[in-house]
Motif scaffolding. Structure first.
Motif, mmCIF file in Angstrom:
data_model
loop_
_atom_site.group_PDB
_atom_site.id
_atom_site.type_symbol
_atom_site.label_atom_id
_atom_site.label_comp_id
_atom_site.label_asym_id
_atom_site.label_seq_id
_atom_site.Cartn_x
_atom_site.Cartn_y
_atom_site.Cartn_z
ATOM 1 N N MET A 135 5.412 -13.772 6.860
ATOM 2 C CA MET A 135 5.786 -14.812 5.929
ATOM 3 C C MET A 135 6.222 -14.168 4.614
ATOM 4 S SD MET A 135 2.714 -17.634 6.358
ATOM 5 C CE MET A 135 3.549 -19.009 5.646
ATOM 6 N N THR A 136 7.169 -14.769 3.976
ATOM 7 C CA THR A 136 7.601 -14.286 2.671
ATOM 8 C C THR A 136 6.630 -14.766 1.604
ATOM 9 O OG1 THR A 136 8.942 -16.222 2.157
ATOM 10 C CG2 THR A 136 10.021 -14.417 3.395
ATOM 11 N N ILE A 137 6.750 -14.186 0.430
ATOM 12 C CA ILE A 137 5.880 -14.602 -0.667
ATOM 13 C C ILE A 137 6.139 -16.061 -1.036
ATOM 14 C CG2 ILE A 137 7.383 -13.787 -2.532
ATOM 15 C CD1 ILE A 137 4.742 -12.837 -3.946
ATOM 16 N N ALA A 138 7.393 -16.498 -0.912
ATOM 17 C CA ALA A 138 7.716 -17.901 -1.211
ATOM 18 C C ALA A 138 7.010 -18.833 -0.233
ATOM 19 C CB ALA A 138 9.223 -18.118 -1.173
ATOM 20 N N GLU A 139 6.979 -18.462 1.030
ATOM 21 C CA GLU A 139 6.320 -19.291 2.047
ATOM 22 C C GLU A 139 4.806 -19.336 1.817
ATOM 23 O OE1 GLU A 139 9.313 -18.640 5.861
ATOM 24 O OE2 GLU A 139 7.883 -17.049 5.337
ATOM 25 N N VAL A 140 4.224 -18.192 1.499
ATOM 26 C CA VAL A 140 2.784 -18.140 1.249
ATOM 27 C C VAL A 140 2.454 -18.926 -0.021
ATOM 28 C CG1 VAL A 140 0.836 -16.599 0.739
ATOM 29 C CG2 VAL A 140 2.507 -15.971 2.489
ATOM 30 N N GLN B 158 3.953 -17.445 -7.047
ATOM 31 C CA GLN B 158 4.270 -16.103 -6.568
ATOM 32 C C GLN B 158 3.703 -15.053 -7.514
ATOM 33 O OE1 GLN B 158 8.406 -15.633 -5.360
ATOM 34 N NE2 GLN B 158 8.475 -17.765 -4.668
ATOM 35 N N ASP B 159 3.716 -15.362 -8.807
ATOM 36 C CA ASP B 159 3.129 -14.437 -9.788
ATOM 37 C C ASP B 159 1.638 -14.250 -9.530
ATOM 38 O OD1 ASP B 159 5.512 -13.956 -11.103
ATOM 39 O OD2 ASP B 159 5.166 -15.479 -12.637
ATOM 40 N N ARG C 65 1.198 -11.966 -6.527
ATOM 41 C CA ARG C 65 1.471 -10.571 -6.912
ATOM 42 C C ARG C 65 0.297 -10.007 -7.725
ATOM 43 N NH1 ARG C 65 6.345 -12.998 -8.502
ATOM 44 N NH2 ARG C 65 7.959 -12.775 -6.914
ATOM 45 N N TYR C 66 -0.211 -10.826 -8.641
ATOM 46 C CA TYR C 66 -1.355 -10.418 -9.466
ATOM 47 C C TYR C 66 -2.568 -10.120 -8.588
ATOM 48 C CZ TYR C 66 -5.255 -10.885 -12.761
ATOM 49 O OH TYR C 66 -6.405 -10.683 -13.476
ATOM 50 N N TYR C 67 -2.889 -11.017 -7.668
ATOM 51 C CA TYR C 67 -4.026 -10.807 -6.773
ATOM 52 C C TYR C 67 -3.886 -9.498 -6.007
ATOM 53 C CZ TYR C 67 -5.863 -15.601 -7.386
ATOM 54 O OH TYR C 67 -6.409 -16.758 -7.881
ATOM 55 N N GLU C 68 -2.685 -9.209 -5.565
ATOM 56 C CA GLU C 68 -2.470 -7.959 -4.834
ATOM 57 C C GLU C 68 -2.610 -6.764 -5.772
ATOM 58 O OE1 GLU C 68 0.873 -5.727 -2.058
ATOM 59 O OE2 GLU C 68 1.315 -7.709 -2.859
ATOM 60 N N LYS D 194 -5.209 -15.079 5.581
ATOM 61 C CA LYS D 194 -6.647 -15.363 5.600
ATOM 62 C C LYS D 194 -7.295 -14.880 4.312
ATOM 63 C CE LYS D 194 -7.222 -15.299 10.610
ATOM 64 N NZ LYS D 194 -7.792 -14.576 11.759
ATOM 65 N N TRP D 195 -6.870 -13.710 3.813
ATOM 66 C CA TRP D 195 -7.386 -13.203 2.549
ATOM 67 C C TRP D 195 -6.998 -14.131 1.408
ATOM 68 C CZ3 TRP D 195 -11.150 -10.121 1.452
ATOM 69 C CH2 TRP D 195 -11.532 -9.132 2.363
ATOM 70 N N VAL D 196 -5.734 -14.558 1.384
ATOM 71 C CA VAL D 196 -5.275 -15.457 0.324
ATOM 72 C C VAL D 196 -6.105 -16.742 0.344
ATOM 73 C CG1 VAL D 196 -3.339 -16.858 -0.507
ATOM 74 C CG2 VAL D 196 -2.931 -14.501 0.258
ATOM 75 N N GLU D 197 -6.314 -17.291 1.530
ATOM 76 C CA GLU D 197 -7.096 -18.520 1.661
ATOM 77 C C GLU D 197 -8.533 -18.310 1.178
ATOM 78 O OE1 GLU D 197 -7.725 -21.928 5.019
ATOM 79 O OE2 GLU D 197 -7.742 -19.858 5.709
#
Length: 126
Positions: A1-6, A14-15, A18-21, A45-48
């Motif tokens: 998935m792209t960052i836009a989709e996530v 999206q910012d 990127r910050y979380y990463e 799963k990590w993002v969630e």
């Protein structure tokens, strides 16, 4: 998935992703040949997980520590568990404080409603 989709899927900018990463809240995301982030199901799963924990008020520092320990492997399982227990206990305490505040507000609101009701009863109909 792209960052836009996530971003759309989890309602995070999206910012923010990127910050979380960048700060280590989510493990580094793989990149396509053209250097575009390519989120896997595991990344999602990590993002969630992080979104859930952040929305509950867990501090970024505790979550970074958790992710760091997770990446170190199974030898840190007990430390991760203790970290989660500590954060859960903090949340329970906050919930109790919030419940007490809600009860206090309910009491104040009830007194206002009682006062307003008495004033309205004293009004005459024309």
């Amino acid at each position: 998935m792209t960052i836009a989709e996530v971003s759309a899927k989890f309602d995070l900018s999206q910012d923010t992703l990127r910050y979380y990463e960048r700060i280590g809240l989510i493990p580094p995301v793989n990149r396509s040949k053209s250097k575009i982030r390519d989120y896997t199901e595991e990344d999602c799963k990590w993002v969630e997980f992080i979104k859930c924990m952040r929305s509950s008020g867990l501090p970024i520092e505790a979550l970074i520590e958790y992710v760091t320990l997770f990446q170190e492997g199974d030898g840190t399982a007990e430390a991760r568990k203790e970290l989660l227990i500590e954060q859960r206990d903090n949340l329970v305490l906050k919930m109790e404080e919030m419940k007490s505040t809600v009860e206090r507000l309910n009491g104040k609101i009830a007194r206002y409603e009682e006062t307003i009701g008495k004033k309205e009863k004293g009004l005459k109909r024309s």
